[in-house]
Design a protein around this motif. Sequence first.
Motif, PDB file in Angstrom:
ATOM      1  N   ASN A 180      34.078  49.014  20.198  1.00 18.22           N
ATOM      2  CA  ASN A 180      34.798  50.085  20.874  1.00 18.22           C
ATOM      3  C   ASN A 180      36.028  49.552  21.598  1.00 18.22           C
ATOM      4  O   ASN A 180      36.067  48.405  22.036  1.00 18.22           O
ATOM      5  CB  ASN A 180      33.891  50.788  21.886  1.00 18.22           C
ATOM      6  N   ALA A 181      36.998  50.439  21.740  1.00 12.63           N
ATOM      7  CA  ALA A 181      38.182  50.136  22.542  1.00 12.63           C
ATOM      8  C   ALA A 181      38.518  51.382  23.339  1.00 12.63           C
ATOM      9  O   ALA A 181      38.238  52.495  22.911  1.00 12.63           O
ATOM     10  CB  ALA A 181      39.358  49.754  21.638  1.00 12.63           C
ATOM     11  N   ASP A 182      39.081  51.189  24.528  1.00 15.18           N
ATOM     12  CA  ASP A 182      39.489  52.356  25.301  1.00 15.18           C
ATOM     13  C   ASP A 182      40.823  52.096  25.966  1.00 15.18           C
ATOM     14  O   ASP A 182      41.238  50.967  26.156  1.00 15.18           O
ATOM     15  CB  ASP A 182      38.421  52.775  26.318  1.00 15.18           C
ATOM     16  N   ASP A 183      41.487  53.190  26.284  1.00 11.24           N
ATOM     17  CA  ASP A 183      42.786  53.138  26.934  1.00 11.24           C
ATOM     18  C   ASP A 183      42.950  54.408  27.747  1.00 11.24           C
ATOM     19  O   ASP A 183      42.306  55.429  27.469  1.00 11.24           O
ATOM     20  CB  ASP A 183      43.903  53.025  25.880  1.00 11.24           C
ATOM     21  N   ASP A 184      43.778  54.343  28.758  1.00 10.22           N
ATOM     22  CA  ASP A 184      44.053  55.542  29.539  1.00 10.22           C
ATOM     23  C   ASP A 184      45.525  55.571  29.923  1.00 10.22           C
ATOM     24  O   ASP A 184      46.236  54.571  29.790  1.00 10.22           O
ATOM     25  CB  ASP A 184      43.150  55.643  30.773  1.00 10.22           C
ATOM     26  N   GLY A 185      45.973  56.732  30.363  1.00 12.11           N
ATOM     27  CA  GLY A 185      47.376  56.853  30.718  1.00 12.11           C
ATOM     28  C   GLY A 185      47.687  58.242  31.231  1.00 12.11           C
ATOM     29  O   GLY A 185      46.785  59.039  31.524  1.00 12.11           O
ATOM     30  N   LEU A 186      48.965  58.524  31.302  1.00 13.47           N
ATOM     31  CA  LEU A 186      49.455  59.750  31.904  1.00 13.47           C
ATOM     32  C   LEU A 186      50.046  60.666  30.843  1.00 13.47           C
ATOM     33  O   LEU A 186      50.607  60.208  29.853  1.00 13.47           O
ATOM     34  CB  LEU A 186      50.529  59.405  32.942  1.00 13.47           C
ATOM     35  N   GLY A 187      49.918  61.960  31.057  1.00 14.11           N
ATOM     36  CA  GLY A 187      50.559  62.944  30.194  1.00 14.11           C
ATOM     37  C   GLY A 187      51.305  63.966  31.024  1.00 14.11           C
ATOM     38  O   GLY A 187      50.922  64.260  32.158  1.00 14.11           O
ATOM     39  N   LEU A 188      52.377  64.501  30.469  1.00 17.32           N
ATOM     40  CA  LEU A 188      53.167  65.542  31.125  1.00 17.32           C
ATOM     41  C   LEU A 188      53.416  66.662  30.131  1.00 17.32           C
ATOM     42  O   LEU A 188      53.707  66.409  28.957  1.00 17.32           O
ATOM     43  CB  LEU A 188      54.518  64.993  31.597  1.00 17.32           C
ATOM     44  N   GLN A 189      53.292  67.896  30.587  1.00 16.38           N
ATOM     45  CA  GLN A 189      53.610  69.059  29.764  1.00 16.38           C
ATOM     46  C   GLN A 189      54.551  69.973  30.530  1.00 16.38           C
ATOM     47  O   GLN A 189      54.406  70.143  31.743  1.00 16.38           O
ATOM     48  CB  GLN A 189      52.335  69.847  29.427  1.00 16.38           C
ATOM     49  N   PHE A 190      55.502  70.540  29.806  1.00 12.87           N
ATOM     50  CA  PHE A 190      56.361  71.578  30.383  1.00 12.87           C
ATOM     51  C   PHE A 190      56.514  72.662  29.329  1.00 12.87           C
ATOM     52  O   PHE A 190      56.933  72.387  28.204  1.00 12.87           O
ATOM     53  CB  PHE A 190      57.727  71.022  30.775  1.00 12.87           C
ATOM     54  N   ARG A 191      56.150  73.910  29.692  1.00 15.66           N
ATOM     55  CA  ARG A 191      56.105  74.974  28.691  1.00 15.66           C
ATOM     56  C   ARG A 191      56.636  76.290  29.228  1.00 15.66           C
ATOM     57  O   ARG A 191      56.639  76.534  30.434  1.00 15.66           O
ATOM     58  CB  ARG A 191      54.666  75.179  28.205  1.00 15.66           C
ATOM     59  N   VAL A 192      57.040  77.142  28.284  1.00 16.07           N
ATOM     60  CA  VAL A 192      57.428  78.524  28.568  1.00 16.07           C
ATOM     61  C   VAL A 192      56.389  79.418  27.908  1.00 16.07           C
ATOM     62  O   VAL A 192      56.054  79.242  26.734  1.00 16.07           O
ATOM     63  CB  VAL A 192      58.828  78.848  28.006  1.00 16.07           C
ATOM     64  N   ARG A 193      55.882  80.384  28.667  1.00 13.61           N
ATOM     65  CA  ARG A 193      54.844  81.287  28.179  1.00 13.61           C
ATOM     66  C   ARG A 193      55.378  82.705  28.271  1.00 13.61           C
ATOM     67  O   ARG A 193      55.755  83.157  29.352  1.00 13.61           O
ATOM     68  CB  ARG A 193      53.602  81.103  29.066  1.00 13.61           C
ATOM     69  N   GLY A 194      55.441  83.409  27.136  1.00 13.13           N
ATOM     70  CA  GLY A 194      56.024  84.743  27.134  1.00 13.13           C
ATOM     71  C   GLY A 194      55.149  85.758  26.433  1.00 13.13           C
ATOM     72  O   GLY A 194      54.514  85.462  25.417  1.00 13.13           O
ATOM     73  N   ARG A 195      55.138  86.981  26.968  1.00 12.66           N
ATOM     74  CA  ARG A 195      54.352  88.064  26.375  1.00 12.66           C
ATOM     75  C   ARG A 195      55.283  88.970  25.566  1.00 12.66           C
ATOM     76  O   ARG A 195      56.221  89.559  26.102  1.00 12.66           O
ATOM     77  CB  ARG A 195      53.657  88.857  27.472  1.00 12.66           C
TER      78      ARG A 195
END
Length: 197
Positions: free
Chosen positions: A124-139
């Motif tokens: 097994n191997a593991d790793d971790d880190g950071l994520g960023l999301q930026f989104r527009v949500r429209g109806r």
Amino acid sequence: MNGLSRALLITSVLLPAMAMAQEGTRPAKSSFNYSYVELGYDTTDFDVNGNDIDSDGITLSGSFKLTDDWHLYAAYGSRDVDFGIDVDTLTVGVGYQYAIRDDIDLYGRVLYIDEQVDLPGLGNADDDGLGLQFRVRGRVSDKLELEGGIQYIDVGDNDTSLQASARYYFTKQFSAGVGLTFGGDADGLGINARYSF
């Protein structure tokens, strides 16, 4: 500047800027629900050193609205990759949403991602880190919602991709969606079912 430093810099600018835009009178109140559970199935093609690697898997995710502006997010996914490789991913994070109009939201999330990989014959191997999301949500209508944005992930290698999705609401609580991820090292197609509460 490495990927993690860039991600932290973007984070330190993005969320406070969205929060400052909130000061004063809110221009609109969001009509979107940020409390839900969702089950999704995805297929993804990875570009690894010029080689195409395919995977598919299931993800259980959810979001919980804390205030009019903030929500928590968590997801657990398991996918099968070519060559018998199994990958389990745990994601937790916090998001900030801002209503431009009652039918259009901007939202961003800061994510912590932990990934565990089972390599046949190698352990097994593991790793971790950071994520960023930026989104527009429209109806678009009472039944149809569209969403699009950008995602940055810094786990193993860093990668920036575009995302687009459409969601159809059968009722206020039950909906189904389809999503695309493209423009980075991984191109994906997914379907999901969501229960909002």
